[in-house]
Design a protein around this motif. Structure first.
Motif, PDB file in Angstrom:
ATOM      1  N   GLU A   1       1.011   4.157  -3.031  1.00  0.00           N
ATOM      2  CA  GLU A   1       0.250   5.498  -2.649  1.00  0.00           C
ATOM      3  C   GLU A   1       1.619   6.376  -3.242  1.00  0.00           C
ATOM      4  O   GLU A   1       1.247   7.523  -3.759  1.00  0.00           O
TER       5      GLU A   1
ATOM      6  N   ASN B   1      -5.783   2.945   4.456  1.00  0.00           N
ATOM      7  CA  ASN B   1      -6.039   2.677   3.147  1.00  0.00           C
ATOM      8  C   ASN B   1      -5.957   1.054   2.695  1.00  0.00           C
ATOM      9  O   ASN B   1      -6.352   0.747   1.861  1.00  0.00           O
TER      10      ASN B   1
ATOM     11  N   GLU C   1      -2.180   6.226   7.927  1.00  0.00           N
ATOM     12  CA  GLU C   1      -2.784   6.587   6.764  1.00  0.00           C
ATOM     13  C   GLU C   1      -2.513   5.269   5.696  1.00  0.00           C
ATOM     14  O   GLU C   1      -3.639   4.695   5.030  1.00  0.00           O
TER      15      GLU C   1
ATOM     16  N   HIS D   1      -8.782  -1.060   1.235  1.00  0.00           N
ATOM     17  CA  HIS D   1      -8.502  -1.766  -0.055  1.00  0.00           C
ATOM     18  C   HIS D   1      -9.063  -3.242  -0.090  1.00  0.00           C
ATOM     19  O   HIS D   1      -9.675  -3.522  -0.856  1.00  0.00           O
TER      20      HIS D   1
ATOM     21  N   GLU E   1       1.040  -1.524  -0.143  1.00  0.00           N
ATOM     22  CA  GLU E   1      -0.172   0.041   0.122  1.00  0.00           C
ATOM     23  C   GLU E   1       0.837   1.403  -0.125  1.00  0.00           C
ATOM     24  O   GLU E   1       0.431   2.134  -0.803  1.00  0.00           O
TER      25      GLU E   1
END
Length: 179
Positions: A57, A79, A75, A83, A53
């Motif tokens: 990003e 995320n 964060e 996902h 991830e």
């Protein structure tokens, strides 16, 4: 009467978990409760998911022409959880239940302990989880995550057997049945 404001649905993304999510959503809607979807991974899987991830990003920022700031660990975890788990809810369900997605490491003690620890931390009033029917040998040798959670949970636990009788019905079906 009792009030539910926080409901936890642990999921391994399998069919029993998907059935439990339907029940969790129904309870959250009925009581106006916040829904937490939790996916417990072993530590190596969690590290891999978080690193993947983080890379996505940074690459996404580069592709959009934005400066690639290093995302915070929080964060990245949020995320990555979104996902993995957002596919379990319709956007309407997500909005109506104020759904929050969580990833946790199972540790040596296994997923049941991670689920119970999360329930305590979040101060949930109900855990809704799915369960496979286990054969006798499987039951004797390993027990089940659901049974371990029931024994140690700080709140009531609703177990949804898979396959289960369908008690969650659409509101339109419910209105038709009552008339």
């Amino acid at each position: 009467m009792f009030a539910l404001t926080r409901i936890l649905v642990p999921t391994n993304l399998g069919e029993p978990s998907r059935a439990a999510v339907k029940y969790g959503v129904a309870f959250a809607r009925r009581f106006g409760a916040k829904l937490f979807l939790l996916h417990v991974l072993d530590a190596k899987q969690l590290d891999a998911a978080l690193e993947t991830e983080r890379v996505l990003e940074v690459l996404s920022a580069d592709a959009d022409g934005r400066e690639a700031n290093e995302p915070s660990s929080l964060e990245v975890a949020r995320n990555a959880a979104r996902h993995d788990l957002a596919q379990l809810l319709q956007s309407e369900d997500e909005r109506d239940t104020q759904a929050e997605y969580l990833l946790r490491a199972s540790g040596i003690a296994g997923p049941a302990d991670a689920i119970v620890a999360c329930a305590r931390e979040l101060r949930v009033e109900l855990i809704v989880m799915g369960k496979h029917h286990l054969g006798f040998v499987e039951q004797v040798l390993a027990g089940s995550v659901a049974e371990k959670v029931v024994r140690h949970a700080p709140c009531p636990v609703l177990i949804v057997q898979h396959p289960e009788q369908e008690f969650v019905v659409a509101e339109t079906q419910q209105a038709t049945a009552t008339h």
